[in-house]
Design an enzyme around this catalytic site. Structure first.
Site, PDB file in Angstrom:
ATOM      1  N   ASN A   1      95.331 -71.882 -42.469  1.00 58.74           N
ATOM      2  CA  ASN A   1      95.665 -70.552 -41.954  1.00 58.74           C
ATOM      3  C   ASN A   1      95.517 -70.560 -40.454  1.00 58.74           C
ATOM      4  O   ASN A   1      94.521 -71.067 -39.919  1.00 58.74           O
ATOM      5  CB  ASN A   1      94.749 -69.485 -42.547  1.00 58.74           C
TER       6      ASN A   1
ATOM      7  N   ALA B   1     100.002 -67.720 -43.632  1.00 55.62           N
ATOM      8  CA  ALA B   1      99.527 -66.498 -42.971  1.00 55.62           C
ATOM      9  C   ALA B   1      99.118 -65.524 -44.056  1.00 55.62           C
ATOM     10  O   ALA B   1      99.704 -65.488 -45.151  1.00 55.62           O
ATOM     11  CB  ALA B   1     100.610 -65.895 -42.076  1.00 55.62           C
ATOM     12  N   GLU B   2      98.117 -64.689 -43.760  1.00 56.01           N
ATOM     13  CA  GLU B   2      97.485 -63.883 -44.790  1.00 56.01           C
ATOM     14  C   GLU B   2      98.383 -62.873 -45.503  1.00 56.01           C
ATOM     15  O   GLU B   2      98.083 -62.503 -46.647  1.00 56.01           O
ATOM     16  CB  GLU B   2      96.244 -63.174 -44.242  1.00 56.01           C
ATOM     17  N   PRO B   3      99.503 -62.384 -44.917  1.00 53.18           N
ATOM     18  CA  PRO B   3     100.297 -61.427 -45.692  1.00 53.18           C
ATOM     19  C   PRO B   3     101.093 -62.050 -46.828  1.00 53.18           C
ATOM     20  O   PRO B   3     101.760 -61.322 -47.567  1.00 53.18           O
ATOM     21  CB  PRO B   3     101.214 -60.796 -44.642  1.00 53.18           C
ATOM     22  N   GLY B   4     101.044 -63.397 -46.974  1.00 57.95           N
ATOM     23  CA  GLY B   4     101.716 -64.003 -48.120  1.00 57.95           C
ATOM     24  C   GLY B   4     102.670 -65.126 -47.801  1.00 57.95           C
ATOM     25  O   GLY B   4     103.376 -65.608 -48.680  1.00 57.95           O
TER      26      GLY B   4
END
Length: 640
Positions: free
Chosen positions: A296, A322-325
């Site tokens: 990430n 990335a954290e949103p998917g």
């Protein structure tokens, strides 16, 4: 079935005074600006609805009035529980001043809370947030004294500490998609992200609330492919068709076909970054990339790591997320952050945080604003300026390896890199390594206790976290450690002799990092550490294709231990090691021979559950012990 398409004004009228409202979006992607504007316009005209509670996971705004800051008028919002606040300065200022009750919770926790509310659960139980400012033993996530309710509590489950975040009914979900049919079915083919739209819709529906979705086009009922529908019409109460200016794909791009994941961008079109401070830091961080691993990259300084990886030909050998998917490809930066090109997959945000929270990340590279002697990091609160944690806490608490990236000082810092060295042209006014951070977004004490590998990478030095605190590990060529590093720290780091940073970092030419990470010679893979009295064997990413490779490993171990003249304890890294099926018996015989002649105690580890099982069969795990899932676990077992 009735036509669910309504005007923005009629949609805004569905929101009532005192409602709890949730919204979709990540930075500028997926934000329902048309619905937010309609709600703000109605309040300006009528004074209704007013007294709202706002619940959101990711930051939604551009820092200049778009996104959630459209709801900043006094009286419209009364309470906010949010993940990242830095892009909504108007609302953040009101929360800090105590004009509204505000809480800052981890983005992934709120993302999971949507799902748990949908499932009728009383809240979200997790380890995420322990020993940070979210922990009720510290601040409980409160932004000011106006936040009086206890929304998170410390509990014990099976003798282990956990945090329990309380659920709440959601009365209105303001969401966004690409295409709606007249029955309310929603697709997202032109969106950069899926986010938590389905979970939020279910949470509102099962709370007895309403679901309103903004789209950029409406088609006839029944004309959408069922497999493309992300939000079923059965969950949707109203659809609003938004004009293009209120429906950009992100706040930086009206529409980029490559962000949809349906097309691939040319991979040789981007020019290399200039050799400035950001590239210097990104280059040093790139040395830590786990080839074959999942990574990430945070917003800000870490964004440059993706560009360096592309320049060095490494993008095909790591999976950036990335954290949103977003999974795979190259993450975008700036107000495009959260989107990515050439992705392998785009999944729901709550599922991404399932993966992160469970330890799926091999490495994370995150920004840092302040760090102290214990290795605590603050990225969330600076006096009256509220940035918020976003996904930082989820990621930093759970990645197997952590690299913090940032300049050594701030405010006017200017450096010159070239010729293999660094020169400080002008020092920054603000120190970033201080005695104690203002707010603990990352607990260094917890990470050290759990033996997590943590580095702090700056343009002039690298520090590493030890059980005793931060230690100066590397210093850039051309930098005076006493004058340019130690004199500018608010504390004295742990003693140790720093080594020089790699001179290639400060040379305006490709570093050849791909060869370094992919082609490690055996002489560097087998190392005896006299100080720890341990032999380290790094077989990570190595392919054993013939008997000559087995013989070479045996010879390297024998050569490393010949000067020692006695048995030694051994730690072996089997991450992503490939042993040809026909050679498994030969490999096991070689390992057994070394154990009988040269080894004392030996532990092994691999991040792959499949490989651990395969190696267990190859090495007769019942005789040679467990193969652990991390280096920390392998070392702990050796000490035990």
């Amino acid at each position: 079935m009735p036509n669910k398409v309504v005007s923005p004004r009629d949609a805004a009228a569905l929101v009532h005074r005192g409602d709890t409202v949730t919204t979709s979006g990540f930075v500028g992607a997926g934000v329902p600006d048309g619905l937010l504007k309609a709600l703000a316009d109605r309040f300006a005209e009528t004074g209704e609805p007013g007294g709202l509670t706002l619940l959101f996971a990711a930051g939604q705004g551009d820092g200049k009035g778009r996104g959630l800051d459209r709801l900043a008028a006094p009286g419209l919002v009364e309470r906010i529980i949010g993940g990242h606040w830095g892009l909504i300065p108007a609302l953040a200022a009101r929360a800090v001043a105590g004009e509204l009750a505000g809480w800052n919770f981890p983005q992934g926790v709120i993302s999971h809370l949507f799902r748990d509310i949908a499932a009728g659960k009383p809240g979200t139980l997790t380890h995420v947030g322990l020993e940070t400012f979210v922990d009720p033993r510290r601040e409980g996530g409160r932004i000011s004294a106006a936040a009086t309710d206890d929304l998170v509590e410390l509990v014990s489950i099976g003798g282990a500490e956990r945090l329990f975040y309380h659920a709440m009914p959601i009365h209105v979900a303001l969401l966004r998609g690409s295409t709606a049919d007249e029955r309310g079915n929603i697709t997202m083919e032109r969106e950069a992200l899926i986010l938590d739209n389905l979970a939020q819709a279910m949470a509102a529906r099962n709370s007895g609330g309403v679901v309103i979705v903004q789209v950029d086009q409406v088609v006839a009922g029944g004309s959408l492919c069922a497999r493309d529908v992300v939000i079923p019409g059965a969950l949707v109460d109203a659809v609003v068709e938004a004009p293009a200016e209120l429906h950009p794909q992100t706040y930086a791009s009206q529409y980029n076909r490559y962000f949809t994941g349906r097309y691939r961008a040319p991979e040789d079109g981007a020019a290399p970054l200039p050799l400035d401070i950001r590239k210097v830091i990104a280059r040093r961080c790139a040395f830590e990339l786990p080839v074959g691993g999942v990574v990430n990259l945070g917003i800000g300084m870490p964004e440059g790591v993706a560009a360096v990886a592309a320049e060095e030909g490494l993008l095909a050998h790591v999976t950036l997320t990335a954290e949103p998917g977003v999974i795979g490809g190259q993450p975008a930066s700036g107000l495009d952050f959260g989107a990515a090109t050439n992705t392998e997959a785009i999944i729901a945000q709550n599922q991404q945080f399932d993966f992160y929270d469970g330890g799926g990340l091999d490495m994370a590279c995150l920004g840092m604003a302040e760090a102290d002697r214990q290795g605590n990091v603050n990225v969330s609160r600076f006096g009256t300026r509220l940035a918020g944690a976003g996904g930082f806490i989820n990621i930093s608490q759970n990645a197997r390896k952590l690299v913090f990236a940032g300049s050594f000082t701030a405010g006017g810092l200017a450096v010159e890199a070239g010729g293999g060295a660094l020169r400080i042209a002008q020092e920054g006014r603000a120190r970033k390594f201080i005695e104690a951070v203002q707010q603990v977004t990352f607990s260094g004490l917890r990470a050290a206790r759990m033996q997590r590998p943590v580095l702090f990478v700056t343009e002039r030095c690298v520090l590493e976290l030890t059980p005793a605190g931060l230690r100066l590990a590397e210093v850039a060529p051309g930098v005076d450690p006493a004058r340019d590093v130690l004199a500018l720290m608010g504390f004295a780091p742990c003693e140790g002799e720093p080594r020089p940073m790699d001179a290639r970092i400060f040379t305006d030419a490709p570093m050849g990092l791909r060869g370094d990470l992919l082609e490690i010679p055996l002489s560097r893979r087998v190392q005896f550490d006299a100080g720890r009295d341990l032999l380290f064997i790094n077989l990570s990413r190595m392919a054993i294709r013939d008997r000559a490779a087995i013989a070479a490993v045996r010879a390297a171990v024998e050569a490393a231990l010949a000067p020692v003249g006695r048995r030694v304890d051994v730690v072996v890294n089997y991450d992503l090691t490939r042993i040809d099926e026909t050679l498994r018996h030969d490999w096991a015989e070689m390992v057994g021979d070394l154990e009988r002649r040269l080894y004392g105690r030996v532990t092994r580890y691999s991040g792959s559950a499949f490989l651990r099982r395969q190696l267990g069969e190859t090495l007769e795990a019942g005789r040679r012990g467990t193969i652990f899932d991390s280096e920390a676990a392998a070392r702990a077992a050796l000490r035990g």
